[in-house]
Motif scaffolding. Structure first.
Motif, PDB file in Angstrom:
ATOM      1  N   TRP A 174      57.818  72.662  42.568  1.00 55.72           N
ATOM      2  CA  TRP A 174      58.833  72.306  43.645  1.00 55.72           C
ATOM      3  C   TRP A 174      59.706  70.906  43.327  1.00 55.72           C
ATOM      4  CZ3 TRP A 174      58.040  69.289  48.582  1.00 55.72           C
ATOM      5  CH2 TRP A 174      59.304  69.403  49.522  1.00 55.72           C
ATOM      6  N   ARG A 219      61.731  70.947  40.169  1.00 51.96           N
ATOM      7  CA  ARG A 219      63.131  71.698  40.734  1.00 51.96           C
ATOM      8  C   ARG A 219      64.059  70.715  41.476  1.00 51.96           C
ATOM      9  NH1 ARG A 219      61.893  78.130  41.961  1.00 51.96           N
ATOM     10  NH2 ARG A 219      61.403  78.525  39.740  1.00 51.96           N
ATOM     11  N   LEU A 220      63.313  69.890  42.428  1.00 48.85           N
ATOM     12  CA  LEU A 220      64.015  68.849  43.020  1.00 48.85           C
ATOM     13  C   LEU A 220      64.743  67.886  42.429  1.00 48.85           C
ATOM     14  CD1 LEU A 220      62.037  68.318  46.519  1.00 48.85           C
ATOM     15  CD2 LEU A 220      63.959  69.578  46.232  1.00 48.85           C
ATOM     16  N   GLY A 264      52.417  75.060  43.103  1.00 45.37           N
ATOM     17  CA  GLY A 264      53.580  75.119  44.095  1.00 45.37           C
ATOM     18  C   GLY A 264      54.243  73.872  44.181  1.00 45.37           C
TER      19      GLY A 264
END
Length: 128
Positions: free
Chosen positions: A24, A27-28, A20
């Motif tokens: 995450w 994607r940031l 995760g």
């Protein structure tokens, strides 16, 4: 439930958290942090393989018949989960669609959880 089972559960829960975080941060738009979590995730695979290997060794030593067959299928599903997790992490890094990897992940993890927790005697809730 013994220490081997606890180590195995802890290691794959840690892997899900690390997956995760890897996805995450990728994607940031923070690939360096994502890469760090991905490398830690890859180290966690070793812990998963070690603890899973010690569990299957117990089944080879003590169990027979259907339980041994189910333990082998559970082990293969566990390896499939690891492969799917790696595909998801790599595709997140490359910003490519990971839909097929997510589908494989959910199918494999359902098989592994049902066999590991429900059917096999070293799980938490044996149905036998």
């Amino acid at each position: 439930m013994d220490g081997q089972t606890h180590l195995h559960i802890t290691s794959w829960v840690l892997a899900l958290i690390l997956l995760g975080l890897t996805v995450w941060f990728d994607r940031l738009g923070k690939p360096k942090i994502g890469k760090v979590f991905h490398m830690i995730l890859r180290l966690d695979y070793l812990l998963i393989l070690y603890s899973g290997g010690s569990l299957i060794a117990v089944y080879f030593a003590n169990a027979g018949g259907a339980m041994l067959g189910e333990a082998i299928i559970k082990s293969l599903a566990g390896l499939w989960v690891i492969f799917a997790v790696e595909m998801i992490a790599v595709r997140a890094k490359k910003r490519v669609s990971a839909k097929s990897a997510w589908i494989q992940f959910f199918i494999a993890i359902i098989i592994a959880l049902v066999l590991g927790f429900g059917r096999l005697p070293m799980g938490i809730l044996p149905l036998n």
